[in-house]
Design an enzyme around this catalytic site. Structure first.
Site, PDB file in Angstrom:
ATOM      1  N   ARG A 180      30.471  46.086  45.763  1.00 21.82           N
ATOM      2  CA  ARG A 180      30.068  45.372  46.987  1.00 21.82           C
ATOM      3  C   ARG A 180      31.284  45.112  47.853  1.00 21.82           C
ATOM      4  NH1 ARG A 180      33.367  40.708  47.163  1.00 21.82           N
ATOM      5  NH2 ARG A 180      32.870  39.204  45.530  1.00 21.82           N
TER       6      ARG A 180
ATOM      7  N   GLU B 158      27.273  33.860  50.853  1.00 18.38           N
ATOM      8  CA  GLU B 158      28.651  33.363  50.965  1.00 18.38           C
ATOM      9  C   GLU B 158      29.366  33.985  52.170  1.00 18.38           C
ATOM     10  OE1 GLU B 158      30.978  33.143  47.318  1.00 18.38           O
ATOM     11  OE2 GLU B 158      32.706  33.854  48.448  1.00 18.38           O
TER      12      GLU B 158
ATOM     13  N   ARG C 279      26.882  41.005  52.590  1.00 17.78           N
ATOM     14  CA  ARG C 279      27.402  41.585  51.364  1.00 17.78           C
ATOM     15  C   ARG C 279      26.714  42.943  51.287  1.00 17.78           C
ATOM     16  NH1 ARG C 279      29.877  38.078  47.428  1.00 17.78           N
ATOM     17  NH2 ARG C 279      31.349  36.907  48.675  1.00 17.78           N
TER      18      ARG C 279
ATOM     19  N   CYS D 105      35.799  33.023  51.340  1.00 12.50           N
ATOM     20  CA  CYS D 105      36.623  32.666  50.184  1.00 12.50           C
ATOM     21  C   CYS D 105      37.884  33.530  50.182  1.00 12.50           C
ATOM     22  CB  CYS D 105      35.838  32.893  48.889  1.00 12.50           C
ATOM     23  SG  CYS D 105      36.798  32.557  47.406  1.00 12.50           S
TER      24      CYS D 105
ATOM     25  N   THR E 268      39.612  34.703  47.927  1.00 11.29           N
ATOM     26  CA  THR E 268      39.674  35.740  46.880  1.00 11.29           C
ATOM     27  C   THR E 268      39.104  37.065  47.374  1.00 11.29           C
ATOM     28  OG1 THR E 268      37.497  35.204  45.984  1.00 11.29           O
ATOM     29  CG2 THR E 268      39.384  34.070  45.013  1.00 11.29           C
TER      30      THR E 268
ATOM     31  N   ARG F 121      34.428  44.149  45.445  1.00 13.60           N
ATOM     32  CA  ARG F 121      34.361  43.891  43.997  1.00 13.60           C
ATOM     33  C   ARG F 121      33.600  45.046  43.377  1.00 13.60           C
ATOM     34  NH1 ARG F 121      32.219  40.970  39.380  1.00 13.60           N
ATOM     35  NH2 ARG F 121      30.157  40.597  40.277  1.00 13.60           N
TER      36      ARG F 121
ATOM     37  N   ARG G 275      33.533  38.493  33.975  1.00 12.65           N
ATOM     38  CA  ARG G 275      32.495  37.512  34.344  1.00 12.65           C
ATOM     39  C   ARG G 275      31.334  37.650  33.375  1.00 12.65           C
ATOM     40  NH1 ARG G 275      31.871  37.454  41.028  1.00 12.65           N
ATOM     41  NH2 ARG G 275      34.075  37.124  41.464  1.00 12.65           N
TER      42      ARG G 275
ATOM     43  N   GLU H 282      29.344  35.404  38.628  1.00 15.69           N
ATOM     44  CA  GLU H 282      30.384  34.397  38.528  1.00 15.69           C
ATOM     45  C   GLU H 282      29.842  33.070  37.985  1.00 15.69           C
ATOM     46  OE1 GLU H 282      32.493  33.582  42.153  1.00 15.69           O
ATOM     47  OE2 GLU H 282      34.249  33.543  40.861  1.00 15.69           O
TER      48      GLU H 282
HETATM   49  P1  ADP Z   1      29.413  39.015  43.866  1.00 19.66           P
HETATM   50  O1  ADP Z   1      29.709  40.246  43.132  1.00 19.66           O
HETATM   51  O2  ADP Z   1      28.521  39.300  45.002  1.00 19.66           O
HETATM   52  O3  ADP Z   1      30.644  38.288  44.198  1.00 19.66           O
HETATM   53  P2  ADP Z   1      28.188  37.616  41.525  1.00 19.66           P
HETATM   54  O4  ADP Z   1      29.316  37.644  40.554  1.00 19.66           O
HETATM   55  O5  ADP Z   1      27.459  36.332  41.689  1.00 19.66           O
HETATM   56  O6  ADP Z   1      28.622  37.947  43.017  1.00 19.66           O
HETATM   57  O7  ADP Z   1      27.169  38.769  41.148  1.00 19.66           O
HETATM   58  C1  ADP Z   1      26.020  38.977  41.911  1.00 19.66           C
HETATM   59  C2  ADP Z   1      24.949  39.668  41.131  1.00 19.66           C
HETATM   60  O8  ADP Z   1      25.313  41.015  40.888  1.00 19.66           O
HETATM   61  C3  ADP Z   1      24.651  39.040  39.785  1.00 19.66           C
HETATM   62  O9  ADP Z   1      23.280  39.067  39.546  1.00 19.66           O
HETATM   63  C4  ADP Z   1      25.340  39.985  38.828  1.00 19.66           C
HETATM   64  O10 ADP Z   1      24.760  40.001  37.535  1.00 19.66           O
HETATM   65  C5  ADP Z   1      25.105  41.305  39.523  1.00 19.66           C
HETATM   66  N1  ADP Z   1      26.050  42.358  39.106  1.00 19.66           N
HETATM   67  C6  ADP Z   1      27.373  42.362  39.236  1.00 19.66           C
HETATM   68  N2  ADP Z   1      27.909  43.479  38.735  1.00 19.66           N
HETATM   69  C7  ADP Z   1      26.862  44.216  38.255  1.00 19.66           C
HETATM   70  C8  ADP Z   1      26.765  45.478  37.617  1.00 19.66           C
HETATM   71  N3  ADP Z   1      27.825  46.244  37.364  1.00 19.66           N
HETATM   72  N4  ADP Z   1      25.514  45.912  37.264  1.00 19.66           N
HETATM   73  C9  ADP Z   1      24.429  45.161  37.537  1.00 19.66           C
HETATM   74  N5  ADP Z   1      24.477  43.969  38.133  1.00 19.66           N
HETATM   75  C10 ADP Z   1      25.676  43.503  38.500  1.00 19.66           C
HETATM   76  C1  CIR Z   2      35.635  28.652  42.558  1.00 20.27           C
HETATM   77  O1  CIR Z   2      36.652  28.190  43.101  1.00 20.27           O
HETATM   78  O2  CIR Z   2      35.505  28.761  41.341  1.00 20.27           O
HETATM   79  C2  CIR Z   2      34.516  29.116  43.467  1.00 20.27           C
HETATM   80  N1  CIR Z   2      34.720  28.550  44.757  1.00 20.27           N
HETATM   81  C3  CIR Z   2      34.477  30.639  43.511  1.00 20.27           C
HETATM   82  C4  CIR Z   2      35.805  31.273  43.795  1.00 20.27           C
HETATM   83  C5  CIR Z   2      35.823  32.798  43.823  1.00 20.27           C
HETATM   84  N2  CIR Z   2      34.591  33.429  43.916  1.00 20.27           N
HETATM   85  C6  CIR Z   2      33.961  33.834  45.007  1.00 20.27           C
HETATM   86  O3  CIR Z   2      34.461  33.911  46.092  1.00 20.27           O
HETATM   87  N3  CIR Z   2      32.717  34.194  44.818  1.00 20.27           N
END
Ligand code: ADP
Ligand code: CIR
Length: 342
Positions: free
Chosen positions: A112, A211, A215, A257, A259, A266, A295, A300
């Site tokens: 993403r 966020e 995305r 954010c 990060t 990501r 993660r 996250e």
């Molecule tokens: P983001 O990647 O958008 O920062 P999250 O860590 O919250 O946010 O992940 C968003 C969603 O994407 C979650 O449901 C997570 O399980 C899913 N996800 C992330 N990586 C994968 C993957 N490789 N395969 C399937 N689902 C994924």
């Molecule tokens: C934290 O500080 O743990 C949250 N604000 C998430 C930080 C990084 N993740 C993100 O941007 N999704």
């Protein structure tokens, strides 16, 4: 606002870098959109288990509040103020085969990028009217996709709870009520202005007004990182023909954010490593060496389930999009080799 008191065991980068001196220097400053240090740190003040704890309100936040953001950016991305961010999202420069062709370890791959529109503040302080306008501009732009990427936009408002929950469970949709986003102001007026676009196969998706304002996501079963990357590159290229993204020469794409600055990319796999995950020190040693983050399986701040982890690139700024995908590829290859040897 007074200087916040953090507990002794607080590990966030906010409490590490928000010294009394930095706070005094920033406490009366405001960006042109009215963003303040109080708003920037609220998430980390309310959630003392934050990893980072700060959010931006607009592009100018990264300059006005630089004494706080700069050291956080340096520690997270390894990116110095004097460094240059150079983008390379060219699929031709990504030459790799599937690191797990028999799908023994990798269940799925997802890449993403976050994007925000140049003409609006970030979601932390965007008004309801502006958020609705972002939703309209982006969902209109997505209507012109055809072929594999063509799909439909599903606003969150009016979506049945069953469908919403199923989409979240299947990893396609953002969750609801995240306390880190809530305290950052990112959940105001929920569910207005939010929604998800996806194609029939759910291999190409766009989240609107979570966020970040966009995305843009490419995902599929198995471990073909290149196929996922190529689809994303094509989609991003197409969207940026109709909407202008917020960007800076120094920090690349601007995100709420810190990060996510730079590439805002990501690239992750869901990977099953039952043996290696019994030795978390070794597991962490390999992921740290390869600039990867671990993660849980629901994203996250979630836990792993059944020995399955979400492994993704940690650095996004000062490295190109192609570099982010190689960070994932190199790390995953090593993780699989070690898992096989155990
Ligand atoms: P983001 O990647 O958008 O920062 P999250 O860590 O919250 O946010 O992940 C968003 C969603 O994407 C979650 O449901 C997570 O399980 C899913 N996800 C992330 N990586 C994968 C993957 N490789 N395969 C399937 N689902 C994924
Ligand atoms: C934290 O500080 O743990 C949250 N604000 C998430 C930080 C990084 N993740 C993100 O941007 N999704």
């Amino acid at each position: 606002m007074n200087f916040p008191n953090f507990p002794k065991d607080c590990k966030s980068l906010l409490c590490k870098y928000l010294t009394k001196e930095v706070f005094e220097e920033l406490k009366n400053k405001k960006t042109p959109n009215g963003f303040t240090i109080e708003k920037a740190i609220n998430s980390g003040v309310k959630n003392i288990d934050s990893g980072i704890g700060v959010y931006a309100g607009d592009k100018e936040s990264y300059d006005v509040f630089a004494p706080l953001f700069d050291p956080i950016i340096k520690e997270y991305h390894g990116f110095e103020k004097s460094d240059k961010h150079i983008s390379n999202f060219n699929p031709k420069d990504l030459k790799m085969t599937n690191p797990d062709p028999s799908s023994q370890y990798i269940l799925s791959t997802r890449i993403r990028v976050g994007r925000n529109l140049a003409d609006f503040p970030l979601g932390t302080i965007i008004s309801k009217e502006q958020r609705d306008e972002v939703e309209k501009r982006v969902s209109d732009a997505l209507k012109s996709f055809d072929g594999e990427l063509s799909g439909s936009y599903y606003p969150l408002k009016g979506m049945s709870k069953d469908i919403q929950e199923q989409l979240i469970k299947d990893h396609f949709l953002f969750k609801e009520g995240d306390r880190f986003l809530e305290a950052a102001g990112l959940n105001r007026d929920w569910p207005e202005g939010r929604g998800i676009y996806h194609n029939d196969d759910k291999t190409f998706l766009v989240w609107i007004n979570e966020e970040d304002e966009l995305r843009i996501i490419s995902m599929q079963q198995g471990g073909d990182i290149k196929e996922v990357f190529d689809r994303l590159a094509k989609a991003v290229d197409f969207i940026q023909n109709s909407v202008k993204f917020m960007k800076s020469e120094h920090l690349g794409y601007i995100t709420s954010c810190p990060t996510n600055l730079g590439t805002a990319m990501r690239a992750s796999v869901h990977i099953k490593l039952p043996k290696l995950s019994r030795d978390m020190d070794l597991f962490k040693k390999i992921t740290d060496k390869n600039h990867l983050q671990i993660r849980g399986v629901h994203g996250e701040h979630s836990e792993s389930e059944g020995g399955i982890f979400d492994i993704s690139n940690k650095r996004r700024l000062g490295v190109s999009e192609v570099d982010c995908a190689y960070d994932l590829y190199n790390g995953v290859k090593e993780l699989i080799e070690v898992e096989k040897s155990l």
